[in-house]
Design an enzyme around this catalytic site. Structure first.
Site, mmCIF file in Angstrom:
data_model
loop_
_atom_site.group_PDB
_atom_site.id
_atom_site.type_symbol
_atom_site.label_atom_id
_atom_site.label_comp_id
_atom_site.label_asym_id
_atom_site.label_seq_id
_atom_site.Cartn_x
_atom_site.Cartn_y
_atom_site.Cartn_z
ATOM 1 N N GLY A 48 0.837 -1.196 0.000
ATOM 2 C CA GLY A 48 0.000 0.000 0.000
ATOM 3 C C GLY A 48 0.870 1.242 0.000
ATOM 4 O O GLY A 48 2.057 1.159 0.321
ATOM 5 N N GLN A 53 2.983 9.886 1.913
ATOM 6 C CA GLN A 53 4.325 9.286 1.919
ATOM 7 C C GLN A 53 5.198 9.776 0.774
ATOM 8 O O GLN A 53 6.417 9.668 0.831
ATOM 9 C CB GLN A 53 4.226 7.751 1.855
ATOM 10 C CG GLN A 53 3.622 7.137 3.110
ATOM 11 C CD GLN A 53 3.483 5.640 2.971
ATOM 12 O OE1 GLN A 53 2.511 5.157 2.403
ATOM 13 N NE2 GLN A 53 4.438 4.894 3.476
ATOM 14 N N CYS A 94 6.235 -0.458 7.429
ATOM 15 C CA CYS A 94 5.847 0.746 6.689
ATOM 16 C C CYS A 94 7.017 1.176 5.821
ATOM 17 O O CYS A 94 8.166 1.184 6.288
ATOM 18 C CB CYS A 94 5.480 1.859 7.664
ATOM 19 S SG CYS A 94 4.986 3.397 6.856
ATOM 20 N N LEU A 95 6.739 1.537 4.588
ATOM 21 C CA LEU A 95 7.805 1.981 3.681
ATOM 22 C C LEU A 95 8.456 3.270 4.193
ATOM 23 O O LEU A 95 9.589 3.569 3.834
ATOM 24 C CB LEU A 95 7.238 2.202 2.268
ATOM 25 C CG LEU A 95 6.729 0.927 1.560
ATOM 26 C CD1 LEU A 95 6.041 1.292 0.243
ATOM 27 C CD2 LEU A 95 7.869 -0.052 1.321
ATOM 28 N N HIS A 136 -4.115 1.376 7.978
ATOM 29 C CA HIS A 136 -2.738 1.902 8.011
ATOM 30 C C HIS A 136 -2.605 3.087 7.041
ATOM 31 O O HIS A 136 -2.017 4.115 7.378
ATOM 32 C CB HIS A 136 -1.785 0.754 7.653
ATOM 33 C CG HIS A 136 -0.345 1.113 7.503
ATOM 34 N ND1 HIS A 136 0.638 0.606 8.341
ATOM 35 C CD2 HIS A 136 0.307 1.894 6.598
ATOM 36 C CE1 HIS A 136 1.811 1.088 7.957
ATOM 37 N NE2 HIS A 136 1.648 1.858 6.896
ATOM 38 N N GLU A 137 -3.163 2.955 5.835
ATOM 39 C CA GLU A 137 -3.045 4.017 4.821
ATOM 40 C C GLU A 137 -3.869 5.253 5.180
ATOM 41 O O GLU A 137 -3.408 6.387 4.997
ATOM 42 C CB GLU A 137 -3.473 3.508 3.439
ATOM 43 C CG GLU A 137 -2.731 2.297 2.900
ATOM 44 C CD GLU A 137 -1.230 2.373 3.011
ATOM 45 O OE1 GLU A 137 -0.678 3.475 3.123
ATOM 46 O OE2 GLU A 137 -0.593 1.308 3.013
ATOM 47 N N HIS A 140 -2.066 7.362 7.542
ATOM 48 C CA HIS A 140 -1.059 8.226 6.893
ATOM 49 C C HIS A 140 -1.695 9.538 6.445
ATOM 50 O O HIS A 140 -1.102 10.612 6.595
ATOM 51 C CB HIS A 140 -0.473 7.542 5.648
ATOM 52 C CG HIS A 140 0.678 6.622 5.919
ATOM 53 N ND1 HIS A 140 1.839 7.024 6.542
ATOM 54 C CD2 HIS A 140 0.865 5.311 5.600
ATOM 55 C CE1 HIS A 140 2.678 5.991 6.604
ATOM 56 N NE2 HIS A 140 2.111 4.944 6.055
HETATM 57 O O1 GNR Z 1 4.180 -2.667 2.499
HETATM 58 C C1 GNR Z 1 3.578 -2.547 3.569
HETATM 59 N N1 GNR Z 1 3.332 -3.643 4.313
HETATM 60 C C2 GNR Z 1 2.504 -3.649 5.418
HETATM 61 C C3 GNR Z 1 2.530 -4.761 6.235
HETATM 62 C C4 GNR Z 1 1.714 -4.825 7.339
HETATM 63 C C5 GNR Z 1 0.860 -3.803 7.621
HETATM 64 C C6 GNR Z 1 0.826 -2.668 6.826
HETATM 65 C C7 GNR Z 1 1.635 -2.602 5.720
HETATM 66 S S1 GNR Z 1 1.556 -1.214 4.704
HETATM 67 C C8 GNR Z 1 3.176 -1.216 4.029
HETATM 68 C C9 GNR Z 1 3.312 -0.160 2.954
HETATM 69 C C10 GNR Z 1 3.129 1.199 3.596
HETATM 70 O O2 GNR Z 1 3.959 1.720 4.277
HETATM 71 N N2 GNR Z 1 2.005 1.785 3.392
HETATM 72 O O3 GNR Z 1 1.751 2.973 3.953
HETATM 73 NI NI NI Z 2 2.956 3.004 5.754
#
Ligand code: GNR
Ligand code: NI
Length: 171
Positions: A48, A53, A94-95, A136-137, A140
């Site tokens: 995601g 980001q 998270c990236l 999670h997104e 952000h």
């Molecule tokens: O790539 C991602 N893997 C992930 C794994 C577990 C819970 C959430 C994520 S999201 C993350 C990519 C990201 O940072 N999205 O904002």
């Molecule tokens: Ni993230």
């Protein structure tokens, strides 16, 4: 298409709240940003990516939670309603927090209302990894990171390690 730079914690730009996308903004230029976000997400092996980001502060997110990486999803102005608040723990990454993973508890089942890339409204129920990723997104887009759910001690440790790594790559 082009790859975008992903901001990393503790960059303060990750704390900005993204603005609602107006109907008249849903045009080819916005669609091209969405394509760049998908390309950036796939290149980084993420499931995601939120616009925040990549330092674009509009309510846009992309994701693809399939193994085969062939089901890109786009959400504009996503709104989440909790359908089943039963907590579900998932080891999140998270990236924008590269190299760190920890357990975060979120709602098990949600309903997301959003606009698609053509500005058409749609609804989608989600559970499992898709529900985790969507929550999670959307966090952000509100300037929130998964590390905010951890203890202050863990967050500090992650922050200091990432700042140290950054210094070393700058030398
Ligand atoms: O790539 C991602 N893997 C992930 C794994 C577990 C819970 C959430 C994520 S999201 C993350 C990519 C990201 O940072 N999205 O904002
Ligand atoms: Ni993230």
């Amino acid at each position: 298409m082009s790859l975008l730079t992903i901001l990393e914690y503790p960059d303060l730009r990750l704390r900005k709240r993204a603005a609602v996308v107006q109907m008249q903004e849903i045009n080819d230029s916005l669609r091209s940003t969405l394509d760049d976000m998908l390309e950036t997400m796939y290149a980084a092996n993420g499931i995601g990516l939120a616009a925040t980001q990549v330092d674009f502060h509009k309510r846009l997110l992309v994701l693809d939670v399939t193994e085969t990486k062939d089901a890109p999803l786009v959400f504009i102005n996503p709104e989440i309603t909790v359908l089943d608040p039963e907590p579900m723990g998932y080891e999140e990454g998270c990236l924008s927090v590269p190299g760190f993973y920890d357990l975060v508890t979120r709602a098990r089942r949600i309903l997301v209302k959003a606009l698609d890339r053509n500005g058409l409204a749609f609804e989608q129920e989600a559970e499992g990894l898709l529900a985790v990723c969507l929550q999670h997104e959307v966090d952000h887009l509100d300037g929130k990171l998964f590390v905010d759910y951890l203890s202050i001690l863990k967050r500090q440790r992650i922050k200091h390690k990432l700042l140290k790594d950054k210094k070393q790559t700058a030398d």
